[in-house]
Design a protein around this motif. Sequence first.
Motif, PDB file in Angstrom:
ATOM      1  N   GLU A  33       0.616  -1.178  -0.101  1.00 21.37           N
ATOM      2  CA  GLU A  33      -0.112   0.008  -0.056  1.00 21.37           C
ATOM      3  C   GLU A  33       0.640   1.156  -0.059  1.00 21.37           C
ATOM      4  O   GLU A  33       0.553   2.244   0.218  1.00 21.37           O
ATOM      5  N   GLY A  34       2.110   1.043  -0.032  1.00 22.52           N
ATOM      6  CA  GLY A  34       3.032   2.287  -0.296  1.00 22.52           C
ATOM      7  C   GLY A  34       3.904   2.756   0.998  1.00 22.52           C
ATOM      8  O   GLY A  34       4.553   3.698   1.022  1.00 22.52           O
ATOM      9  N   ALA A  35       3.690   1.877   1.950  1.00 23.14           N
ATOM     10  CA  ALA A  35       4.510   2.117   3.349  1.00 23.14           C
ATOM     11  C   ALA A  35       5.844   2.278   3.152  1.00 23.14           C
ATOM     12  O   ALA A  35       6.224   1.022   2.534  1.00 23.14           O
ATOM     13  N   GLU A  36       6.773   3.097   3.427  1.00 22.15           N
ATOM     14  CA  GLU A  36       8.040   3.061   3.089  1.00 22.15           C
ATOM     15  C   GLU A  36       8.697   3.009   4.500  1.00 22.15           C
ATOM     16  O   GLU A  36       9.170   3.944   4.922  1.00 22.15           O
ATOM     17  N   THR A  67      12.715 -21.347   1.465  1.00 27.37           N
ATOM     18  CA  THR A  67      12.721 -20.064   2.359  1.00 27.37           C
ATOM     19  C   THR A  67      14.218 -19.592   1.982  1.00 27.37           C
ATOM     20  O   THR A  67      14.240 -18.025   2.144  1.00 27.37           O
ATOM     21  N   HIS A  68      15.228 -20.022   1.960  1.00 27.29           N
ATOM     22  CA  HIS A  68      16.361 -19.564   1.565  1.00 27.29           C
ATOM     23  C   HIS A  68      16.466 -18.596   0.340  1.00 27.29           C
ATOM     24  O   HIS A  68      16.897 -17.412   0.309  1.00 27.29           O
ATOM     25  N   VAL A  69      15.640 -18.912  -0.728  1.00 24.43           N
ATOM     26  CA  VAL A  69      15.753 -18.207  -2.006  1.00 24.43           C
ATOM     27  C   VAL A  69      14.945 -16.931  -1.709  1.00 24.43           C
ATOM     28  O   VAL A  69      15.175 -15.790  -1.822  1.00 24.43           O
ATOM     29  N   ALA A  70      13.674 -17.076  -0.917  1.00 20.30           N
ATOM     30  CA  ALA A  70      12.887 -16.063  -0.513  1.00 20.30           C
ATOM     31  C   ALA A  70      13.647 -14.946   0.323  1.00 20.30           C
ATOM     32  O   ALA A  70      13.507 -13.662   0.062  1.00 20.30           O
ATOM     33  N   GLU A  71      14.544 -15.620   1.234  1.00 22.46           N
ATOM     34  CA  GLU A  71      15.425 -14.572   2.052  1.00 22.46           C
ATOM     35  C   GLU A  71      16.361 -13.861   1.233  1.00 22.46           C
ATOM     36  O   GLU A  71      16.919 -12.759   1.718  1.00 22.46           O
ATOM     37  N   ASN A  72      16.885 -14.521   0.271  1.00 19.61           N
ATOM     38  CA  ASN A  72      17.885 -13.852  -0.587  1.00 19.61           C
ATOM     39  C   ASN A  72      17.109 -12.748  -1.293  1.00 19.61           C
ATOM     40  O   ASN A  72      17.874 -11.562  -1.550  1.00 19.61           O
ATOM     41  N   LEU A  73      15.981 -12.785  -1.808  1.00 21.70           N
ATOM     42  CA  LEU A  73      15.142 -11.957  -2.449  1.00 21.70           C
ATOM     43  C   LEU A  73      15.013 -10.608  -1.398  1.00 21.70           C
ATOM     44  O   LEU A  73      15.285  -9.429  -1.822  1.00 21.70           O
ATOM     45  N   MET A  74      14.686 -10.867  -0.187  1.00 23.21           N
ATOM     46  CA  MET A  74      14.426  -9.799   0.694  1.00 23.21           C
ATOM     47  C   MET A  74      15.758  -9.160   0.994  1.00 23.21           C
ATOM     48  O   MET A  74      15.855  -7.891   1.193  1.00 23.21           O
ATOM     49  N   ASP A  75      16.773  -9.934   1.055  1.00 23.07           N
ATOM     50  CA  ASP A  75      18.204  -9.344   1.203  1.00 23.07           C
ATOM     51  C   ASP A  75      18.431  -8.108   0.562  1.00 23.07           C
ATOM     52  O   ASP A  75      19.068  -7.307   0.562  1.00 23.07           O
ATOM     53  N   ARG A  82      17.412  -3.642  -4.863  1.00 25.53           N
ATOM     54  CA  ARG A  82      16.364  -4.049  -5.426  1.00 25.53           C
ATOM     55  C   ARG A  82      15.196  -3.116  -4.943  1.00 25.53           C
ATOM     56  O   ARG A  82      15.130  -3.148  -3.686  1.00 25.53           O
ATOM     57  N   PRO A  83      14.455  -2.590  -5.462  1.00 30.71           N
ATOM     58  CA  PRO A  83      13.243  -1.659  -4.983  1.00 30.71           C
ATOM     59  C   PRO A  83      12.132  -2.654  -4.570  1.00 30.71           C
ATOM     60  O   PRO A  83      11.756  -3.668  -5.212  1.00 30.71           O
ATOM     61  N   MET A  84      11.453  -2.328  -3.701  1.00 34.71           N
ATOM     62  CA  MET A  84      10.341  -2.937  -3.139  1.00 34.71           C
ATOM     63  C   MET A  84       8.874  -2.933  -4.060  1.00 34.71           C
ATOM     64  O   MET A  84       8.038  -2.149  -3.620  1.00 34.71           O
ATOM     65  N   GLU A  85       9.015  -3.387  -5.024  1.00 38.28           N
ATOM     66  CA  GLU A  85       8.014  -3.238  -6.310  1.00 38.28           C
ATOM     67  C   GLU A  85       6.741  -4.101  -6.247  1.00 38.28           C
ATOM     68  O   GLU A  85       7.163  -4.949  -5.291  1.00 38.28           O
ATOM     69  N   VAL A  88       7.445  -7.729  -6.521  1.00 39.90           N
ATOM     70  CA  VAL A  88       8.340  -8.453  -5.478  1.00 39.90           C
ATOM     71  C   VAL A  88       7.318  -8.907  -4.217  1.00 39.90           C
ATOM     72  O   VAL A  88       7.454 -10.070  -3.712  1.00 39.90           O
ATOM     73  N   VAL A  89       6.237  -7.883  -3.937  1.00 37.90           N
ATOM     74  CA  VAL A  89       5.287  -7.991  -3.007  1.00 37.90           C
ATOM     75  C   VAL A  89       4.505  -9.281  -3.329  1.00 37.90           C
ATOM     76  O   VAL A  89       4.089 -10.381  -2.574  1.00 37.90           O
ATOM     77  N   GLU A  90       3.895  -9.541  -4.472  1.00 40.29           N
ATOM     78  CA  GLU A  90       3.285 -10.360  -5.178  1.00 40.29           C
ATOM     79  C   GLU A  90       3.756 -11.859  -5.073  1.00 40.29           C
ATOM     80  O   GLU A  90       3.290 -12.764  -4.367  1.00 40.29           O
ATOM     81  N   LEU A  91       5.190 -12.030  -5.322  1.00 36.19           N
ATOM     82  CA  LEU A  91       5.733 -13.083  -5.452  1.00 36.19           C
ATOM     83  C   LEU A  91       6.070 -13.546  -4.002  1.00 36.19           C
ATOM     84  O   LEU A  91       5.952 -14.931  -3.583  1.00 36.19           O
TER      85      LEU A  91
END
Length: 658
Positions: A33-36, A67-75, A82-85, A88-91
Amino acid sequence: MSKVDLAQFHKAFHEESLDGLDAMEQALLALDEGAEDPELINVVFRAAHSIKGGAATFGFTDVAAFTHVAENLMDEVRSGRRPMEKAVVELLLRSGDIIRDMLSLQMAGQPGASAESQALLGELSAMVSGGSAAPAAAAKAAAPAETIEGWDIAFRPFDYLLKTGNDPARMFRELEAMGPLTVSADLSKLPPLADMDPSSSYLAYTLGLAAGAKRAAVEGVFDWVDGDCDLTITPRVAAPAPVAAAVAAPAAPAAPRAVRDVAANSEASSVRVGIEKIDTLINLVGELVITQSMLSQFHDGVDASQLEMLRQGLAQLGRHTRELQESVMSIRMLPISTVFNRFPRLVRDLAQKLDKKVVLDLRGETTELDKTVLEKIGDPLVHLVRNAIDHGLEVPAKRLAAGKGDTGTLRMEAFHRGGSIVIEVSDDGAGLNRDAIVAKAVQRGIIASGDGMSDDQVGELIFEAGFSTAAATTDLSGRGVGMDVVRRNVMDLGGTVGISSKQGNGTKFTITLPLTLAIIDGLTAAVGEETYIVPLVSIVESVQVKADATRSVVGGGELFRFRDEWLPIVRLYDVFGCDGTRRAIEDGIVIVVEGEGTRIGLFVDELIGQQQAVVKSLEANYRRVAGISGATILADGSVALITDIAGLVRLQGRRKAA
């Protein structure tokens, strides 16, 4: 030394992981929802990190690898690479769903990985590798056909790694056990011997593993140094297999949905209790022990001079018992936010799917409700929310044409009213179509016409079994489950559900529930030698009926006039096969009760009084009995049966139809 059985910790890990996934989902929705807020990103990263670490510890390698790959994406997001677009949220939201499924499967002793999880893992890996989710979807189809021949690993420990107790040589030996291993060291950071700290790590390594081991196994070797090193693991892929084999892969997603049942079954077997509630219980038990000690001095008898002290002791015992009861009951009370928290995601997904704009307004989330009630109220609420978005709220163009804002509001509110909990689900959508409902009801023979019926009375018609005015069934709310099921589920909880609607101005459903299912307020009634408890929440009124106010109908049914309507009489001695002492209608009492939207009159010999009843399961100790919801122990030690009003209404309906 005996080996520790890690299985004893699986349940706690599962519950903590689900909590982490809930927190992760809420943070992702806020980011969507746009929270930064960097802290929200950290919440998502920490949840993935904790689940990965725990899963690896307990041997849930499929969950750990995913979860390791998801964690890498969040890292990548956390470090600003990488922007929090939205993609990324959807994935990550979809990843959370998959991790829930995988956890439930592995808790059930089944493999966590599925075709759906592997496909999503391909999307995650592609995005982490610098791509986006969309092209990754194409890549995932080819992924199953790839053959892993080996792994290239770049491993650079941070200088403090040795101080954490980890030894690279031990990890290399684990890799070597999987297959031929080559190791080369980068000595460029090695200081002169005189400046060298033997507890620091200066070397970087390039490893080549010539074995087609699973990624999870290779990554598992480095789990304990996660965050303490730079690590890149790259597969050596053989020539791809024919594409035709991969095309069939998308047909698989339907199967993993079955694991929702596994998840549902694994829930609700424990409850977390705040330490302050435990402290209160301990204090109250201490007070009871003191009181018991005080009263024990009277075991040899009481003389006149001690009567006042005995009276005070008994009063104190009664007070402490009530406080202890209330305190114990509070352990089962949980905030309704545990149910409400599932709806932001549901509303978001449904609104996107239907191209609608919806704001969810949650209120009263701290209102506490019995844990058992909370577990069972979720499904009816989901159905109401689905219907509100699917059928109630309009698309933006239609709202603008009606003079409204383009964004609809769906409000869910919980609050106390008297001794009950009220949950309201309301929207500012189009409201019920009165003419369509009346026409449908007339067509089905439910009513002769809608003349003289208020809007609320017309709205009640949608609770009739199988009632629907929808021209077409959708996959969102028309799943063969109607409002009659919602009402029945609420009735099963001892509650009621009502509706109010005004065409063009929205609809509001009001659910009223008892605070707890473990103790009920009831009216005690006698039938011969038997005693029955009638839940107060179902009672409309108790009346004495004169003989001239009754009618007999074909088939043996009895009716009596209650104000402006004729209600069926259900004689409890007849239903339960006991010997009632009063047979003439004017000699006994008729208790007017309401269940599943229908009123009936229960005929009993006499009313004894009102009392709280501690509900004991009849089914667990005997068997299920139609028309009885449980039993309780009375003050004299005898057993009283608690009537199931909804069940009695259904019994009456079957007798009428017979």
